[in-house]
Design a protein around this motif. Structure first.
Motif, short mmCIF file in Angstrom:
data_model
loop_
_atom_site.label_atom_id
_atom_site.label_comp_id
_atom_site.label_asym_id
_atom_site.label_seq_id
_atom_site.Cartn_x
_atom_site.Cartn_y
_atom_site.Cartn_z
N PRO A 98 0.80 -1.23 0.00
CA PRO A 98 0.00 0.00 0.00
C PRO A 98 0.84 1.29 0.00
O PRO A 98 0.37 2.31 -0.45
N ASP A 99 2.06 1.20 0.52
CA ASP A 99 2.83 2.45 0.60
C ASP A 99 4.33 2.16 0.58
O ASP A 99 4.77 1.02 0.52
N LEU A 100 5.11 3.23 0.65
CA LEU A 100 6.56 3.11 0.53
C LEU A 100 7.18 2.35 1.70
O LEU A 100 8.18 1.64 1.54
N ASP A 101 6.55 2.47 2.87
CA ASP A 101 7.05 1.72 4.03
C ASP A 101 6.93 0.22 3.77
O ASP A 101 7.85 -0.56 4.06
N ALA A 102 5.78 -0.17 3.24
CA ALA A 102 5.55 -1.58 2.95
C ALA A 102 6.55 -2.08 1.91
O ALA A 102 7.08 -3.19 2.01
N ILE A 103 6.84 -1.24 0.92
CA ILE A 103 7.82 -1.59 -0.12
C ILE A 103 9.17 -1.87 0.51
O ILE A 103 9.85 -2.86 0.21
N GLU A 104 9.55 -1.02 1.45
CA GLU A 104 10.86 -1.18 2.09
C GLU A 104 10.90 -2.48 2.90
O GLU A 104 11.89 -3.22 2.87
N GLN A 105 9.80 -2.76 3.60
CA GLN A 105 9.75 -4.01 4.38
C GLN A 105 9.88 -5.23 3.46
O GLN A 105 10.59 -6.19 3.77
N LEU A 106 9.21 -5.16 2.33
CA LEU A 106 9.28 -6.28 1.38
C LEU A 106 10.67 -6.40 0.77
O LEU A 106 11.17 -7.51 0.55
N ARG A 107 11.30 -5.28 0.51
CA ARG A 107 12.67 -5.33 -0.03
C ARG A 107 13.59 -6.07 0.94
O ARG A 107 14.35 -6.95 0.57
N VAL A 108 13.46 -5.68 2.24
CA VAL A 108 14.29 -6.34 3.24
C VAL A 108 13.97 -7.83 3.32
O VAL A 108 14.87 -8.68 3.36
N ALA A 109 12.68 -8.14 3.28
CA ALA A 109 12.26 -9.54 3.42
C ALA A 109 12.76 -10.41 2.27
O ALA A 109 13.16 -11.56 2.46
N PHE A 110 12.76 -9.87 1.05
CA PHE A 110 13.18 -10.67 -0.11
C PHE A 110 14.64 -10.50 -0.48
O PHE A 110 15.34 -11.47 -0.73
N LEU A 111 15.11 -9.25 -0.51
CA LEU A 111 16.45 -8.99 -1.04
C LEU A 111 17.47 -8.62 0.03
O LEU A 111 18.66 -8.52 -0.27
N GLY A 112 16.99 -8.37 1.25
CA GLY A 112 17.90 -7.95 2.32
C GLY A 112 18.96 -9.01 2.61
O GLY A 112 18.86 -10.16 2.15
N LYS A 113 19.98 -8.60 3.41
CA LYS A 113 21.07 -9.53 3.73
C LYS A 113 20.59 -10.84 4.32
O LYS A 113 21.14 -11.90 4.07
N LYS A 114 19.52 -10.72 5.15
CA LYS A 114 18.98 -11.95 5.75
C LYS A 114 17.68 -12.33 5.08
O LYS A 114 16.87 -13.06 5.64
N GLY A 115 17.47 -11.82 3.86
CA GLY A 115 16.22 -12.06 3.16
C GLY A 115 16.16 -13.45 2.51
O GLY A 115 17.13 -14.22 2.52
N LYS A 116 15.01 -13.75 1.94
CA LYS A 116 14.75 -15.08 1.41
C LYS A 116 15.66 -15.44 0.24
O LYS A 116 16.14 -16.57 0.13
N ILE A 117 15.93 -14.48 -0.66
CA ILE A 117 16.75 -14.81 -1.82
C ILE A 117 18.22 -14.92 -1.43
O ILE A 117 18.94 -15.81 -1.90
N SER A 118 18.66 -14.05 -0.51
CA SER A 118 20.04 -14.15 -0.05
C SER A 118 20.31 -15.50 0.57
O SER A 118 21.42 -16.05 0.48
N ALA A 119 19.29 -16.03 1.26
CA ALA A 119 19.47 -17.34 1.89
C ALA A 119 19.84 -18.38 0.83
O ALA A 119 20.73 -19.22 1.03
N VAL A 120 19.20 -18.31 -0.33
CA VAL A 120 19.49 -19.26 -1.41
C VAL A 120 20.87 -18.98 -1.99
O VAL A 120 21.71 -19.88 -2.12
#
Ligand code: DAH
Length: 369
Positions: free
Chosen positions: A63-85
């Motif tokens: 819905p907003d830029l805050d949510a975008i940032e949270q999703l970025r961290v969750a997927f692409l962040g250092k401890k995110g899902k893709i980094s894990a792979v």
């Protein structure tokens, strides 16, 4: 989260283990990659695709830029899902690494692109909403604020003060609620003095009163300042008076006080003549002997106005008792004082026939000044 749970399930299946499920997701991933078979590698590819789909829908709904940032961290962040792979890539059999690595990077780039697009969209939305809300219509007519003007009493006071300031006087003031001492006693008007009858006023329950004249400022000023004194004090005063065309219970006065070594009646005459000349123009002026408790000798001053003598102020040489009351030695200092009514001056200058008009706040009257 979904991904972690699935990885755990895969890890357990691949070991056929009965050991307690590993609760640490990254440890689970490591276990998974260290025992990787061909089918599990393709499984991992499916996981990555699944991850991309998951990111796509979550980001699309952000819905907003805050949510975008949270999703970025969750997927692409250092401890995110893709980094894990990506981080566990080293554990893959060498021949599978390029393919899975390429796939993981592809997913990473895709998620990054989706994030960027959604962020740009949201930023554009925010700007559009702001622009709509803050639009300024430069063609809208202005808000009309009528230009005020000075009340005739205010302009009369200002004019008088300007003249005295030009003669080197300082402006002072004092309280409207006054003690009997400052209003009468110190001005040589003790309790049994007949002059008190002419100035009956409003008494307050605590024994104080509403000042009947600005002369009380004389004492207050002399108590606080050393001569030479040149002071002018405008202010509101009160009398218990029947209100009619020329009397009000609340009105305004301006007080004048000059104390120095060697001041004489001549100095007073010169000062008052200069002042009245500035106010009324070239007019005849006469001094008439009079009486005030606080001056000796005392005089009243008349100006010849439209063919008739008109009384405009009271004055005199400050009584020695007044100087003493204020702590000054009458053998060293002398001085003069004067007092006049502002309404009186305004009425004469503007040909106002009834004093009540200046208090009525009637715009039809006030707009004439
Ligand atoms: N206080 C006087 C009054 O209210 C006016 C007055 C007369 C003031 C003579 C003075 C003065 O300072 O010297 O009528």
């Amino acid at each position: 989260m979904l991904y972690t749970v699935k990885v755990l399930a895969v890890a357990q299946a691949s070991f056929g283990s009965t050991a307690a499920p590993c609760r640490n997701p990254s440890a689970a991933i490591l276990q998974l990659f260290s025992a990787m078979t061909a089918t599990q590698v393709s499984d991992l590819e499916a996981q990555l695709s699944q991850l991309q789909a998951e990111a796509q829908s979550a980001i699309g709904e952000a819905p907003d830029l805050d949510a975008i940032e949270q999703l970025r961290v969750a997927f692409l962040g250092k401890k995110g899902k893709i980094s894990a792979v990506l981080g566990a890539m080293g554990k893959l059999p060498a021949e599978d690494r390029p393919r899975i690595g390429a796939k993981a990077n592809e997913v990473k780039d895709a998620v990054q692109a989706i994030l960027d697009r959604r962020r740009t969209d949201l930023q554009a939305d925010a700007i559009r909403v702001r622009l709509e809300a803050e639009t300024l219509d430069v063609t809208a007519p202005g808000t009309y604020r009528p230009l005020g003007r000075k009340h005739p009493l205010a302009s009369t006071i200002d004019k008088a003060l300007d003249i005295f300031v030009g003669l080197g006087y300082t402006v002072a003031d004092g309280p409207e609620m006054e003690t009997d001492y400052y209003n009468f006693e110190a001005l040589n008007t003790p309790a049994d003095h007949p002059a008190r009858d002419m100035a009956d006023t409003f008494y307050l329950p605590d024994g104080n009163l509403l000042r009947t004249h600005t002369s009380s400022v004389q004492i207050r000023y002399m108590e606080e300042h050393e001569p030479p004194i040149r002071v002018v004090a405008p202010g509101r005063v009160y009398r218990r008076d029947q209100v009619d065309a020329t009397h009000a219970a609340v009105f305004h006065q301006i007080e004048l006080l000059a104390i120095d070594e060697g001041l004489t009646f001549t100095d007073m005459k010169g000062t008052i003549e200069t002042f009245l000349g500035e106010i009324f123009g070239e007019v005849e002026i006469r001094f008439r002997a009079s009486y005030f408790p606080f001056t000796e000798p005392s005089a009243e001053v008349d100006v010849k106005w439209k063919g008739r003598w008109l009384e405009v102020l009271g004055c005199g040489m400050v009584d020695p008792n007044v100087l003493k009351a204020a702590g000054l030695d009458p053998e060293v200092y002398s001085g003069f004082a004067a007092g006049f009514g502002v309404e009186r001056f305004a009425m004469v200058l503007h040909q106002i026939d009834d004093i009540r008009r200046v208090y009525a706040s009637d715009l039809r009257f006030l707009r004439q000044f």
